[in-house]
Design a protein around this motif. Structure first.
Motif, short mmCIF file in Angstrom:
data_model
loop_
_atom_site.label_atom_id
_atom_site.label_comp_id
_atom_site.label_asym_id
_atom_site.label_seq_id
_atom_site.Cartn_x
_atom_site.Cartn_y
_atom_site.Cartn_z
N GLY A 33 0.82 -1.16 -0.07
CA GLY A 33 0.02 -0.05 -0.06
C GLY A 33 0.72 1.27 -0.15
N PHE A 36 0.37 4.22 3.30
CA PHE A 36 -0.68 3.61 4.33
C PHE A 36 -0.71 3.92 5.59
N PHE A 39 -2.98 6.64 5.24
CA PHE A 39 -4.22 6.19 4.74
C PHE A 39 -5.08 5.58 6.00
N CYS A 40 -4.13 4.86 6.80
CA CYS A 40 -4.84 4.28 8.20
C CYS A 40 -5.23 5.46 9.22
N ASN A 43 -8.39 6.96 8.17
CA ASN A 43 -9.59 6.09 8.00
C ASN A 43 -9.73 5.64 9.26
N ASP A 79 -0.16 -3.53 4.96
CA ASP A 79 -0.42 -3.26 3.94
C ASP A 79 0.08 -4.04 2.71
N SER A 108 -5.94 -3.30 -6.52
CA SER A 108 -6.49 -1.87 -6.05
C SER A 108 -8.09 -1.90 -6.21
N TYR A 111 -9.87 -3.89 -3.70
CA TYR A 111 -9.81 -3.25 -2.52
C TYR A 111 -10.85 -2.14 -2.33
N TRP A 115 -14.56 -2.63 -0.20
CA TRP A 115 -14.21 -1.83 1.12
C TRP A 115 -15.47 -1.52 2.10
N PHE A 124 -13.77 6.37 2.21
CA PHE A 124 -12.31 7.11 2.20
C PHE A 124 -12.28 8.25 1.41
N PRO A 128 -7.08 4.51 -2.08
CA PRO A 128 -6.18 3.69 -1.89
C PRO A 128 -5.43 2.96 -3.14
N TYR A 129 -4.05 3.03 -2.94
CA TYR A 129 -3.40 2.42 -4.14
C TYR A 129 -2.32 1.87 -3.91
#
Ligand code: ATP
Ligand code: ATP
Ligand code: MG
Ligand code: MG
Ligand code: MG
Ligand code: MG
Length: 247
Positions: A33, A36, A39-40, A43, A79, A108, A111, A115, A124, A128-129
């Protein structure tokens, strides 16, 4: 432009550099990820381990095994996910850029598609990528060493992160937590966990072992199905119990 019809496609194709992965080697595609850490946080993932987020990763990996029959095993932690392709695969004629890009983009997409199934209450903000790379391993021994390395990494990081977040949740700043863990060995970390009344081996196995995804025979129907297990893949017993994975 003038004369565009005179340009021969072979001339432009001649610039293409194709990198084909060595024959008769296990191809591992590891995806990870991107950003991330952020990102974590954005989120609200639980720290140190958000179980739903791990289950989302596992579900995406299981879809990849269903869709790419040449993927015979996958191991995931945090990730990242490593996908092992069978050693005689001719997927995309073993062209690295096509294999890696297809795995990364399918992962991706899955994901994002899944989600809502795992986080029905969350939307989100940033997409995410993942990035990906491929490596060839020439023997099953070296391939198992690679997988063992990822699982050891899972353990080391999980032990560190468990201590780190205990210290933070008990009131230390992140910098203080980091400096009090600096240079500590396993033994000292286990003692720290014990002070908080935590037995490391009592933590959920998915956090300690990561996740292995592979095909297994369903005894009831006789068909193969994709399973997700949390077990040691460092021990040779796993490979002895599942001889068909690496044949
Ligand atoms: P990069 O783009 O270089 O990969 P990154 O921010 O993704 O940067 P990583 O080294 O890949 O950095 O680390 C992944 C981060 O995501 C770590 O901070 C890890 O704790 C966090 N993370 C991943 N999965 C989970 C999860 N299920 N629960 C909690 N945190 C997670
Ligand atoms: P591969 O996986 O090998 O790329 P493919 O089915 O994607 O197989 P392509 O050669 O990439 O084959 O061709 C794309 C196909 O999608 C063509 O049939 C094309 O007509 C169709 N297609 C793509 N975009 C559109 C569009 N906007 N409207 C209608 N058809 C489209
Ligand atoms: Mg990375
Ligand atoms: Mg990452
Ligand atoms: Mg990572
Ligand atoms: Mg194509």
């Amino acid at each position: 432009a003038e004369g565009i019809n005179k340009i021969k496609p072979e001339y432009l194709r001649s610039f293409l550099f194709e990198s084909r992965l060595m024959l008769s080697t296990w191809i591992v595609v590891r995806i990870d990820g991107c950003h991330f850490h952020r990102f974590c946080e954005d989120n609200g993932f639980q720290k140190p381990n958000d179980e739903q987020a791990l289950k989302l990763m596992n579900s995406c990996a299981a879809s990849l095994l269903e869709m790419f029959k040449d993927i015979i095993f996958a191991y995931g932690v945090s990730d990242e996910y490593s996908f092992v392709l069978k050693k005689d695969t001719l997927l995309y004629q073993r062209r690295s850029s096509e294999i890696v890009s297809a795995v990364v983009s399918l992962f991706s997409s899955m994901y994002v598609m899944k989600w809502k199934e795992f986080f029905p209450e969350k939307e989100f903000k940033e997409p995410p990528y993942f990035d990906g790379r491929s490596v060839c391993y020439p023997s099953s021994k070296i391939l198992r060493d690679y997988l063992a390395w990822r699982q050891v990494d899972c353990h080391i990081n999980n032990q560190y992160n468990t201590c780190f977040w205990l210290l933070v949740k008990s009131g230390k700043s992140r910098t203080e937590a980091q400096s009090s863990l600096k240079g500590t060995q396993t033994q000292e970390k286990n003692e720290l966990l014990a002070q908080f009344g935590i037995d490391y081996n009592g933590l959920p196995i998915i956090f300690r072992m990561g996740s292995s995804v592979f095909l297994d025979r369903d005894e009831a129907t006789g068909n193969d199905r994709v399973v997700v297990e949390h077990c040691s893949i460092i021990e040779t017993s796993f490979w002895k119990e599942h001889p068909r994975i690496l044949d």
